[in-house]
Design an enzyme around this catalytic site. Structure first.
Site, PDB file in Angstrom:
ATOM      1  N   GLN A 186       0.847  -1.196   0.000  1.00 59.88           N
ATOM      2  CA  GLN A 186       0.000   0.000   0.000  1.00 59.88           C
ATOM      3  C   GLN A 186       0.885   1.250   0.000  1.00 59.88           C
ATOM      4  OE1 GLN A 186      -0.218   1.920   3.034  1.00 59.88           O
ATOM      5  NE2 GLN A 186      -1.768   3.360   2.310  1.00 59.88           N
ATOM      6  N   LYS A 189       3.615   1.927   2.615  1.00 58.08           N
ATOM      7  CA  LYS A 189       4.482   0.846   3.052  1.00 58.08           C
ATOM      8  C   LYS A 189       5.925   1.048   2.588  1.00 58.08           C
ATOM      9  CE  LYS A 189       1.338  -1.473   5.254  1.00 58.08           C
ATOM     10  NZ  LYS A 189       0.163  -0.601   5.067  1.00 58.08           N
TER      11      LYS A 189
END
Length: 387
Positions: A186, A189
């Site tokens: 995501q 991250k």
């Protein structure tokens, strides 16, 4: 020389360059934009598995789907129980709940914020089908104790490694730990293509089952629509994989920088009266540091939120930490245990404290020059005095 009052300078996130541009063009020009017929996803899976010590990597649409798929391959279904940390992003519990299973929250360690193994053991029942430790902020949970508990109970481990790209436990990489691990890509991250996920299976049979279920139950060579299992479409596309291959190439250098900066920040934060930074288990030989976390015991949720707002105003990318999963409406919609918020809160004092006391700083702060990192505690101390 820094002008007093000037906000510190941190790198932007996500980071990208010619490697991502080249990869996107490569994916575009190959003429096949999904994984069946393309090569980017296949190559990314191979490279990611090799980087993480082996196993069989299966790329999927996002980290939540990675967890759901991993649990499904582990045999989790309606009525089963999955033990999860109470302090985690809600995908950890919802992945089990969407399969019809019951998510059983347990408390976390007050120092590392990873799952408390004694609490896991106390929560085991004949219905427990999986144990899901979360490697919080890249700090690997106590895998030695969890592996022993798994072997003794026969309950498999599904690691939520959404924060643990490049992490090592006692010199072993995540792919060498012998259990399934699920990652997220995501936007925030440690490596990202906006969205994306991946599961590392320790054996080929798990990968084969995962492939079927992530592709609507359809084998890769099927031409007659012979769907072998139930499943869904969790396939990663070729463009996402091409970006992630470039991101993987930066991971080691970024982790090394954060590992260098994190002890400096931790020591200085610990010197602020009332501030307690996240601890480090000595067996965690490499921590990638997804966020720099600390708590302010006794501050309360309202003042903690005010502190976060003040830190942001002063130039720090700060956030309130996760809320204990049972303190959300979504947790109770389906697959909730037969208990109450109050009962869970009583069993999870450390998760309760983190919900109201925890703060984290974006991991890009640890990619800054050391003199900028050293300014962070000064800002935290000043912000605390001002609220």
């Amino acid at each position: 020389m820094t002008t007093p009052g000037t906000p510190p300078v941190f790198p932007e996130w996500p980071q990208y360059g010619d490697e991502e541009r080249t990869g996107l063009v490569r994916a575009l020009e190959q003429g096949q934009w999904w994984r069946i017929g393309g090569s980017e996803v296949d190559e990314f899976e191979r490279e990611f598995a090799a980087h993480h010590g082996g196993g069989y990597a299966l790329a999927v649409t996002n980290g939540t789907h990675a967890l759901e798929l991993a649990l499904q391959v582990a045999g989790v279904g309606p009525g089963d129980e999955v033990i999860v940390p109470a302090f985690t992003f809600i995908s950890s519990s919802q992945a089990a709940q969407r399969l019809g299973a019951v998510a059983v929250p347990v408390d976390v360690d007050s120092d590392t914020y990873c799952v408390d193994v004694a609490a896991v053991e106390a929560a085991l029942t004949p219905r427990t089908k999986a144990i899901m430790p979360v490697h919080m902020a890249g700090h690997i949970a106590d895998m030695d104790a969890l592996d022993k508990l798994s072997a003794a109970s026969g309950v498999p481990i599904v690691q939520d490694a959404a924060h643990a790209h490049g992490a090592e436990w006692a010199g072993r990489k995540v792919g060498e730990l012998g259990s399934v691990a699920a990652f997220s890509f995501q936007n925030g991250k440690l490596m990202t293509a906006g969205e994306g996920g991946l599961v590392i299976f320790p054996d080929r049979d798990g990968w084969d089952q995962g492939f079927l279920r992530h592709s609507c139950g359809r084998p890769p060579s099927d031409r007659g629509y012979f769907h072998k299992t139930s499943g869904s479409n969790f396939r990663m596309n070729e463009f996402t994989a091409s970006v992630l291959r470039a991101q993987l190439g930066r991971l080691d250098e970024q982790v090394a920088t954060r590992e260098e900066r994190a002890p400096v920040l931790r020591e200085l934060l610990a010197g602020i009266p009332g501030v307690v930074p996240q601890g480090r288990d000595a067996r965690a030989t490499r921590i990638p540091h997804y966020m720099a976390m600390f708590r302010v015991p006794g501050i309360g949720e309202e003042r903690r939120n005010a502190l976060v707002d003040e830190l942001v105003r002063r130039g720090l990318p700060a956030f309130a930490v996760f809320r204990a999963v049972y303190r959300t409406d979504g947790f109770w919609e389906t697959g909730a245990p037969d208990t109450t918020v109050e009962a869970l809160a009583e069993r999870c004092p450390n998760s309760e404290a983190l919900t109201t006391e925890g703060v984290w700083l974006h991991h890009r702060t640890l990619l800054a020059a050391e003199d900028e990192v050293r300014r962070i505690p000064e800002i935290v101390a000043a912000a605390l005095e001002s609220i």
